[in-house]
Motif scaffolding. Structure first.
Motif, PDB file in Angstrom:
ATOM      1  N   ASN A   1      26.564   4.939 124.012  1.00 14.39           N
ATOM      2  CA  ASN A   1      25.654   4.477 122.957  1.00 14.39           C
ATOM      3  C   ASN A   1      24.260   4.146 123.469  1.00 14.39           C
ATOM      4  OD1 ASN A   1      28.591   2.881 122.281  1.00 14.39           O
ATOM      5  ND2 ASN A   1      27.788   4.309 120.752  1.00 14.39           N
TER       6      ASN A   1
ATOM      7  N   GLN B   1      22.353  10.397 119.588  1.00 13.09           N
ATOM      8  CA  GLN B   1      23.441   9.437 119.579  1.00 13.09           C
ATOM      9  C   GLN B   1      23.280   8.369 120.647  1.00 13.09           C
ATOM     10  OE1 GLN B   1      27.046  11.682 119.969  1.00 13.09           O
ATOM     11  NE2 GLN B   1      26.668  12.911 118.158  1.00 13.09           N
ATOM     12  N   THR B   2      22.331   8.537 121.544  1.00 11.92           N
ATOM     13  CA  THR B   2      22.164   7.620 122.668  1.00 11.92           C
ATOM     14  C   THR B   2      20.785   6.966 122.608  1.00 11.92           C
ATOM     15  OG1 THR B   2      23.592   9.012 124.033  1.00 11.92           O
ATOM     16  CG2 THR B   2      22.222   7.399 125.166  1.00 11.92           C
TER      17      THR B   2
END
Length: 477
Positions: free
Chosen positions: A218, A244-245
């Protein structure tokens, strides 16, 4: 589940964090590392075991190579004996496949391979392979067809499991980088004097991203803008991954390894005793042959049923042991002495629970058996040096006490004592110098510490000191 990667590029250390608890520590050292490539010199040959020792540099231990790890370039001619493959004082191109331990040098091979995030280039193997875990037939066919088109002549290529669903352009670009690395190694061989190091991947960011980054991460926290730029270059080519990161540059005054409790995790992991909040105690003793783990119930008591209490204590201990194996990077043979249980059902349920916990470990621990004495035996694949090996004291404490003494000394005397010990012990032992420096600094008055730090750096140890600041010598000596 919140998954983070904390990277301190300044200290060459990174931490994998899950739910605010450090799961694994990653280091980069200036000693032997897996995948290092050397031009070595055959130092000794032992025909009885068909093996040889290869000198890799002039100061460290020689590497060990067996005849099975020597690549045969002429497949028509059988060379089953070591003397058919190497000669004394012969120069040989080798790569480290297993890091050294306290008493053994590194394990070597002549089958050179250059590893990327998605591909492995093998200069001496004219083959094409796809990872077995890629089971989708369409994906397998695509990678095989791409490999036939882009594989360099006379070089081997392996598509790793991580290459699944990756765009062709990204794979082609990584292959170009790997080919460039091999060309650099070939050019370095022309003028270099053996023995010498030819290639080493000492970029902590690249190592962490290639080995630990996935779509489940994350957040990535780095200690500088330059580090953030490197991370973006490594993962930014995939917009889906990047979206997503969260990439964060740490800007607080508190030191990054203090903020995320990395120093505390290192310090606690060096202790053989672990006491859980429930009162259960675990003792971990590491030796050259095996690692022994003992479980005691301690003050834990939550049930009037003794067997139920023991089973719960063992389950909590199994959860912590699975975590400690990853954090400490313990490998080899491991024997666990859980609290004795009478019920066979409880024993089987404990093994089932322990097996489930070990599934997420990328070192693939394998439970061998539950012995008649009630000992759980398992093995864990070696993935570099353990945390204890990285931080091990390499010098006799009695000699340190004799040289440093226990009385207060002037800064000049302390500097002289430090240099005397350096001459005896520290030409080979990096970690020991850090720990002694901590003790050395504790003896210096605060008004002289700036000068002491300067003199310490002046003596040739220009290294990140914060990594081992929590290792107090007074607790060890």
């Amino acid at each position: 589940m919140i998954n983070k990667i904390i990277i301190s590029n300044f200290n060459n250390i990174a931490a994998i964090v899950k739910n605010n608890r450090i799961q694994e520590l990653v280091f980069i050292q200036n000693t032997y590392q897996v995948n290092d490539i050397y031009i070595g010199v055959v130092q000794k040959i032992f025909t009885s075991i068909d093996a040889a020792f290869v000198q890799l540099n002039r100061y460290e231990r020689s590497g060990f190579i067996h005849v099975k790890d020597i690549k045969h370039y002429n497949i028509l001619k059988k060379r089953n004996y070591i003397l058919d493959n190497v000669k004394l004082h012969q120069k040989i191109l080798v790569q480290i496949i297993k890091e050294p331990t306290c008493n053994k040098g590194p394990r070597l091979t002549t089958n050179i391979h250059l590893t990327g995030k998605y591909l492995i280039l093998m200069p001496f193997n004219n083959t094409l392979h796809i990872a077995k875990k890629i089971s989708d037939q369409n994906e397998y066919s695509f990678l095989h067809a791409l490999g036939v088109l882009i594989k360099p002549p006379q070089l081997g290529l392996i598509f790793k499991e991580s290459s699944r669903s990756i765009a062709a352009q990204i794979l082609i670009e990584e292959l170009r980088v790997l080919k460039k690395q091999w060309e650099f190694i070939q050019k370095s061989l022309i003028n270099i004097v053996a023995p010498a190091l030819l290639y080493r991947e000492n970029n902590i960011i690249k190592k962490v991203i290639e080995e630990h980054y996935s779509h489940n991460i994350n957040q990535i926290v780095v200690d500088s803008k330059d580090s953030a730029k490197k991370v973006y270059e490594l993962i930014g080519h995939s917009k889906s991954n990047l979206s997503q990161t969260i990439l964060t540059v740490y800007k607080h005054e508190e030191y990054i390894i203090d903020k995320f409790n990395i120093k505390t995790a290192i310090y606690n992991a060096l202790s053989p005793k672990i006491e859980l909040e429930s009162g259960v105690c675990i003792f971990i003793e590491v030796s050259e042959a095996l690692t022994m783990i003992d479980v005691n119930s301690g003050s834990f008591n939550t049930s009037h049923n003794a067997q139920e209490t023991i089973f719960q204590a063992n389950c909590m201990a199994a959860t912590e042991i699975a975590y400690q194996l990853r954090l400490r990077n313990i490998s080899g043979m491991i024997i666990i002495d859980f609290i004795d249980m009478i019920s066979l059902k409880d024993k089987l349920n404990l093994l089932k629970h322990f097996h489930y916990l070990l599934k997420s470990d990328i070192a693939y621990p394998q439970i061998v058996q539950l012995s008649e004495l009630g000992l759980v035996e398992l093995t864990r694949r070696r993935r570099g040096k353990s945390l204890i090996e990285l931080c091990e004291i390499q010098f006799p404490t009695s000699q340190i006490k004799a040289l440093l003494g226990q009385k207060k000394q002037t800064i000049v005397d302390l500097e002289k004592s430090f240099l005397d010990i350096n001459t005896i012990f520290f030409k080979k032992h990096f970690t020991s110098s850090i720990i002694l420096h901590r003790y050395y600094m504790s003896q210096v008055h605060s008004t002289h510490r700036d000068a002491a730090i300067f003199s310490f750096l002046l003596y040739g140890y220009v290294i990140p000191l914060e990594l081992y600041c929590s290792l107090l010598v007074s607790d060890i000596i």
